[in-house]
Design an enzyme around this catalytic site. Structure first.
Site, PDB file in Angstrom:
ATOM      1  CG  ASP A  19      -1.927   1.116   0.999  1.00 21.03           C
ATOM      2  OD1 ASP A  19      -3.254   0.806   0.589  1.00 21.03           O
ATOM      3  OD2 ASP A  19      -1.692   2.122   1.715  1.00 21.03           O
ATOM      4  CG  ASN A  69      -4.139  11.603  -5.215  1.00 19.59           C
ATOM      5  OD1 ASN A  69      -3.140  11.628  -6.470  1.00 19.59           O
ATOM      6  ND2 ASN A  69      -4.820  10.670  -4.973  1.00 19.59           N
ATOM      7  CG  ASP A 110      -3.685   9.445 -12.506  1.00 18.11           C
ATOM      8  OD1 ASP A 110      -4.072   8.706 -11.242  1.00 18.11           O
ATOM      9  OD2 ASP A 110      -4.217   9.940 -12.824  1.00 18.11           O
ATOM     10  CD  GLU A 115      -4.551   4.459  -1.597  1.00 18.00           C
ATOM     11  OE1 GLU A 115      -4.714   4.708  -0.512  1.00 18.00           O
ATOM     12  OE2 GLU A 115      -5.269   4.725  -2.552  1.00 18.00           O
TER      13      GLU A 115
END
Length: 400
Positions: free
Chosen positions: A262, A270, A279, A305
């Site tokens: 993770d 973000n 991304d 993620e």
């Protein structure tokens, strides 16, 4: 109309149906170049059967016979080109076309010989055998993984080549191929020859069609199971492939481990740098996983993620080392679009399949280990103690 004439008419319509079938695949998937070539090959097959049907109408059939021979040999060449495109082999166009020219001239010249001459019959039939063996070589030389249908195709190509080579002897055994080209369709040999051609031609066509359909379906399945951003398996695809891998490992009696990763503080990436940067982080980590994974490993993006990789033939200790190596290497990677000094990290949970467990049990325990890694400060690896003990063990920590 004799029996051989009936078979010619049947072959004409069958070739048309096959050409339509291959063209349907070509229209459905415009990138399927092989289907277009195969469709063209069966169109040429229709022309050949039409020529064979009208040859008796000519007083001097020398040129029509050569034309029919050249068209049918051209159809086999085009078929070979379609196979080459399908199997990722460079089509040997120039050698095959040169062979077509030489063989056509030979067929023209040998018509001066007695019609029952073995040399004349060999000159007509052996070029077809050569093209079938060429097709066999194309499939054989392909670097693509061969499956059962591909192996069957190779066997039928071999048998088809041998039946072409044997036709002069079959003609001799059945009393010849007629006093002249016009009487050919009335002979017993014509019935046998056309019947053999129907059987092998239809078998090759159906195999080629089945192989193309198989590839189209496999590609469609792959697209439905692939995550567009990471180009790894999506969750559904990962779970399906993981189940298959676990069954195979159980059959072979080898261990299986699962590593879940993770990305740490992904929401902050973000929020602070934008979703495009987020991304890019996902793409980078996915690319890293693809490079680190072996061919028999199964990797997927199973959440926003969150990533997972199944390691068949790997025990808990080896999987732990894999996870730690991935954690350390990814933490040192620069990420495009992020500041040069910014480094990303990931947390890992590791579990080995226990006796009597299924994939869901393995996934749950690896996820519990990952939860412990996230709660233990992130950028670290935790392993599940096993089905009997649900606590995750600390094994390496990125903060020393």
């Amino acid at each position: 109309m004799g029996s051989a004439d009936v078979i010619l008419v049947i072959n004409l319509f069958v070739a048309g149906l096959l050409a339509a079938a291959f063209m349907t695949i070509a229209i459905y998937d415009k990138s399927r170049v092989s289907a277009r070539w195969l469709a063209f090959g069966y169109v040429l097959g229709m022309v050949y059967f039409a020529l064979e049907f009208v040859i008796p109408a000519f007083d001097n059939a020398r040129l029509p016979v050569v034309a029919a021979f050249a068209v049918f040999l051209g159809a086999t060449i085009v078929f070979n080109g379609g196979l080459a495109h399908k199997y990722g082999v460079a089509p040997p166009w120039w050698p095959m076309l040169f062979f077509l020219a030489i063989a056509s001239v030979a067929v023209y010249l040998v018509q001066e010989l007695p019609r029952q001459s073995l040399t004349a019959m060999m000159a007509y039939q052996l070029p077809y055998a050569v093209m079938q063996f060429t097709a066999l070589g194309i499939v054989w030389s392909s670097r693509q993984r061969r499956e059962r249908l591909d192996t069957i195709l190779m066997a039928v190509l071999t048998a088809s080549a041998l039946q072409f080579a044997s036709k002069p002897f079959i003609a001799h055994a059945l009393g010849g191929r007629g006093a002249d080209p016009q009487s050919y369709v009335q002979t017993s040999y014509a019935l046998v020859s056309q019947s053999l051609g129907t059987v092998f031609g239809l078998a090759l066509a159906l195999l080629a069609l089945a192989i193309l359909v198989r590839d189209v379906l496999a590609e469609a399945t792959s697209k439905s199971e692939t995550d567009a951003l990471s180009r790894l398996l999506n969750r559904g695809g990962f779970e399906r492939h993981a189940e298959i891998t676990l069954r195979d490992a159980a059959r072979r009696g080898v261990p299986v481990a699962l590593v879940i990763a993770d990305l740490d503080h992904f929401k902050g990436i973000n929020d602070n740098f934008g979703h495009a940067c987020g991304d890019r982080v996902i793409e980078t980590f996915a690319g890293f996983l693809r490079e680190a994974a072996a061919d028999h490993h199964v990797a997927g993006r199973i959440g926003g993620e969150e990533f997972a990789i199944i390691l068949p033939g790997t025990n808990l200790a080896a999987a732990r080392l894999f996870a730690e190596g991935a954690r350390s290497a990814f933490g040192a990677l620069p990420i495009d679009s992020l500041p040069a000094e910014h480094r990303c990290s990931a947390s890992f949970g590791v579990a080995e399949l226990g006796a009597g467990e299924g994939f869901s049990d393995l996934l749950r325990r690896a996820d519990e280990a990952l939860y412990q890694a996230k709660g233990g400060g992130r950028d670290c690896v935790r392993v599940s103690a096993g089905p009997a003990g649900r606590q995750a063990s600390p094994v390496f920590n990125g903060r020393g």
